[in-house]
Design a protein around this motif. Structure first.
Motif, short mmCIF file in Angstrom:
data_model
loop_
_atom_site.label_atom_id
_atom_site.label_comp_id
_atom_site.label_asym_id
_atom_site.label_seq_id
_atom_site.Cartn_x
_atom_site.Cartn_y
_atom_site.Cartn_z
N TYR A 1 0.86 -1.18 0.00
CA TYR A 1 0.00 0.00 0.00
C TYR A 1 0.89 1.23 0.00
O TYR A 1 1.94 1.25 0.63
CB TYR A 1 -0.89 0.04 1.24
CG TYR A 1 -1.82 -1.14 1.34
CD1 TYR A 1 -3.02 -1.15 0.64
CD2 TYR A 1 -1.50 -2.24 2.12
CE1 TYR A 1 -3.87 -2.24 0.72
CE2 TYR A 1 -2.33 -3.34 2.20
CZ TYR A 1 -3.53 -3.33 1.50
OH TYR A 1 -4.36 -4.40 1.58
N GLU A 2 0.44 2.28 -0.67
CA GLU A 2 1.23 3.50 -0.76
C GLU A 2 0.26 4.68 -0.88
O GLU A 2 -0.74 4.59 -1.58
CB GLU A 2 2.10 3.42 -2.02
CG GLU A 2 3.01 4.57 -2.24
CD GLU A 2 3.90 4.33 -3.46
OE1 GLU A 2 3.92 5.22 -4.32
OE2 GLU A 2 4.54 3.28 -3.56
N GLY A 3 0.53 5.78 -0.17
CA GLY A 3 -0.33 6.95 -0.26
C GLY A 3 0.17 8.11 0.59
O GLY A 3 1.12 7.96 1.37
N TRP A 4 -0.46 9.24 0.43
CA TRP A 4 -0.07 10.46 1.15
C TRP A 4 -0.79 10.55 2.48
O TRP A 4 -1.99 10.28 2.57
CB TRP A 4 -0.38 11.68 0.31
CG TRP A 4 0.51 11.74 -0.89
CD1 TRP A 4 0.19 11.31 -2.16
CD2 TRP A 4 1.85 12.20 -0.94
NE1 TRP A 4 1.27 11.48 -2.99
CE2 TRP A 4 2.30 12.04 -2.27
CE3 TRP A 4 2.72 12.73 0.00
CZ2 TRP A 4 3.58 12.39 -2.67
CZ3 TRP A 4 3.99 13.09 -0.41
CH2 TRP A 4 4.41 12.91 -1.72
N VAL A 5 -0.05 10.94 3.52
CA VAL A 5 -0.57 11.08 4.87
C VAL A 5 -0.03 12.38 5.45
O VAL A 5 1.12 12.75 5.18
CB VAL A 5 -0.13 9.88 5.76
CG1 VAL A 5 -0.54 10.09 7.21
CG2 VAL A 5 -0.68 8.58 5.22
N GLU A 6 -0.83 13.08 6.23
CA GLU A 6 -0.32 14.24 6.97
C GLU A 6 0.14 13.73 8.32
O GLU A 6 -0.66 13.31 9.14
CB GLU A 6 -1.38 15.32 7.10
CG GLU A 6 -1.63 16.03 5.79
CD GLU A 6 -2.49 17.27 5.93
OE1 GLU A 6 -2.77 17.69 7.07
OE2 GLU A 6 -2.88 17.80 4.89
N LYS A 7 1.45 13.75 8.53
CA LYS A 7 2.07 13.22 9.74
C LYS A 7 2.31 14.35 10.73
O LYS A 7 2.85 15.39 10.36
CB LYS A 7 3.39 12.53 9.39
CG LYS A 7 4.11 11.96 10.57
CD LYS A 7 5.46 11.42 10.14
CE LYS A 7 6.31 11.04 11.32
NZ LYS A 7 6.63 12.15 12.20
N GLN A 8 1.93 14.13 11.98
CA GLN A 8 2.17 15.13 13.01
C GLN A 8 3.62 15.09 13.43
O GLN A 8 4.19 14.04 13.67
CB GLN A 8 1.29 14.88 14.23
CG GLN A 8 1.47 15.94 15.30
CD GLN A 8 0.58 15.68 16.50
OE1 GLN A 8 -0.53 15.22 16.35
NE2 GLN A 8 1.06 15.98 17.67
#
Length: 87
Positions: free
Chosen positions: A12-19
């Protein structure tokens, strides 16, 4: 036939907003997350903007990890693990 590397054949691969944290407090950064099998376990590797060794920001082995949903509507969650690794 040679086995493909974990990074070249992600599950799986995708964009995430990481804190993250900055001198101003909490900050969110957009990261490319890749979830892949790593031997007998799974890991998340995350990158600054594109998948390359130069852009690799860190990895999180998921053996023994737990995931807690924070807000279903906003799709926010926390991964709890004692094995967080930074390059």
């Amino acid at each position: 036939m040679a086995a493909a590397s974990v990074e070249s054949s992600p599950e799986y691969e995708g964009w995430v907003e990481k804190q993250g944290h900055s001198f101003l407090g909490k900050a969110y950064r957009k990261r490319l997350f890749v979830l892949a099998e790593a031997g007998a376990t799974w890991k998340i590797t995350y990158y600054k903007d594109k998948k390359s060794d130069a852009n690799k920001k860190g990895s999180i082995p998921l053996n023994g990890a737990t995931v807690t949903s924070i807000d279903q509507k906003k799709r926010t969650f926390v991964i709890h693990t004692t094995n967080k690794i930074f390059p």
